[in-house]
Design an enzyme around this catalytic site. Structure first.
Site, PDB file in Angstrom:
ATOM      1  N   LYS A  34       0.859  -1.191   0.000  1.00 10.98           N
ATOM      2  CA  LYS A  34       0.000   0.000   0.000  1.00 10.98           C
ATOM      3  C   LYS A  34       0.891   1.236   0.000  1.00 10.98           C
ATOM      4  CE  LYS A  34      -4.238  -1.786   2.077  1.00 10.98           C
ATOM      5  NZ  LYS A  34      -5.168  -1.213   1.101  1.00 10.98           N
ATOM      6  N   GLU A  90      -3.613  -0.354  -7.929  1.00 11.65           N
ATOM      7  CA  GLU A  90      -5.026  -0.192  -7.614  1.00 11.65           C
ATOM      8  C   GLU A  90      -5.331   1.286  -7.359  1.00 11.65           C
ATOM      9  OE1 GLU A  90      -6.503  -2.773  -4.523  1.00 11.65           O
ATOM     10  OE2 GLU A  90      -5.027  -4.335  -5.037  1.00 11.65           O
ATOM     11  N   ASP A 115     -10.882  -0.299  -7.768  1.00 18.24           N
ATOM     12  CA  ASP A 115     -11.312  -0.844  -6.482  1.00 18.24           C
ATOM     13  C   ASP A 115     -12.443   0.019  -5.932  1.00 18.24           C
ATOM     14  OD1 ASP A 115     -11.656  -1.800  -3.935  1.00 18.24           O
ATOM     15  OD2 ASP A 115      -9.567  -1.667  -3.336  1.00 18.24           O
ATOM     16  N   LYS A 142     -14.400  -6.866  -3.924  1.00 16.39           N
ATOM     17  CA  LYS A 142     -14.632  -7.129  -2.512  1.00 16.39           C
ATOM     18  C   LYS A 142     -16.117  -7.414  -2.326  1.00 16.39           C
ATOM     19  CE  LYS A 142     -11.011  -4.102  -0.591  1.00 16.39           C
ATOM     20  NZ  LYS A 142     -10.515  -3.313  -1.739  1.00 16.39           N
TER      21      LYS A 142
END
Length: 232
Positions: A34, A90, A115, A142
């Site tokens: 990240k 992402e 995302d 997700k």
């Protein structure tokens, strides 16, 4: 087992370096970093470290910006990230900028994955419009955020019609939720590394039949769920 990327959680640089070493020592062949919480130069050094320790370019390297870049700076940063043979990035800019995101997907030297851009897009017509407008290289799905299993099934169908890749990610669910997502993911006969490692971030999760063996998530039916929850 389901191959899972080794998630490096946001922290200071020293702690992230330690996480990276632990994941590589455990046998992960796909690392997800990240970015956006440290100075960009520090994050580039972390990527350089991963490449130095991880058998060079045999390691798959993903980054997740969580919308941290402004549209004006995104192209320059993507060019610098490309030096590290990044598999995908992402959400380089924040959701809700479809024209800017479409431009990045078209021009970026790194494949772009959507995302947060997918959150709240629930009708089939809006999904088709978003994919036709932005034309990303990947979707990160997700179930907890993108319409449950049926909503993600529809995203997968529409993505595959357009030759858009995808993978599935958990979202800090308890082990009950993660177990359901993992079993649903297994039925997809996936080959790419998935993002199902968030259960490891807990210190107070319930017992689970799931367990990691190296970089793979496995289900052990003999364990089952323990305690009163299993009886419900």
């Amino acid at each position: 087992g389901i191959p899972v990327n080794g998630l490096i959680w946001m922290s200071n640089r020293e702690e992230q370096e330690e996480q990276i070493r632990q994941k590589l020592d455990a046998g992960f062949r796909c690392i997800k970093l990240k970015i956006g919480s440290l100075r960009f130069e520090e994050e580039l050094r972390l990527l350089e470290m991963i490449r130095a320790l991880g058998c060079s370019y045999a390691l798959t390297l993903r980054v997740d910006a969580n919308g941290a870049f402004t549209p004006g700076e995104a192209s320059g940063k993507l060019d610098k990230l490309a030096d590290y043979e990044i598999h995908s990035i992402e959400q380089p800019i924040s959701a809700g900028n479809p024209e800017q995101m479409a431009r990045l997907c078209n021009e970026s030297p790194i494949p772009v994955a959507l995302d947060e851009e997918l959150i709240g897009i629930n009708s089939r017509e809006r999904k088709e419009e978003l994919l036709e407008t932005i034309r990303p290289q990947y979707l990160v799905l997700k179930p907890s955020l993108h319409g449950g299993f049926s909503g993600c099934d529809e995203w997968i169908e529409l993505a595959e019609q357009r030759s858009i890749g995808w993978w599935i990610t958990s979202y800090l669910e308890s082990n009950i939720g993660l177990n359901a997502i993992a079993q649903w993911t297994f039925l997809k006969h996936i080959k790419m590394h998935q993002g199902l490692g968030t259960g490891e971030l807990y210190t107070n999760n319930i017992d689970s039949p799931l367990g990691m063996r190296g970089e793979q998530l496995w289900y052990n039916p003999a364990k089952g769920f323990q305690g009163d929850m299993a009886k419900g």
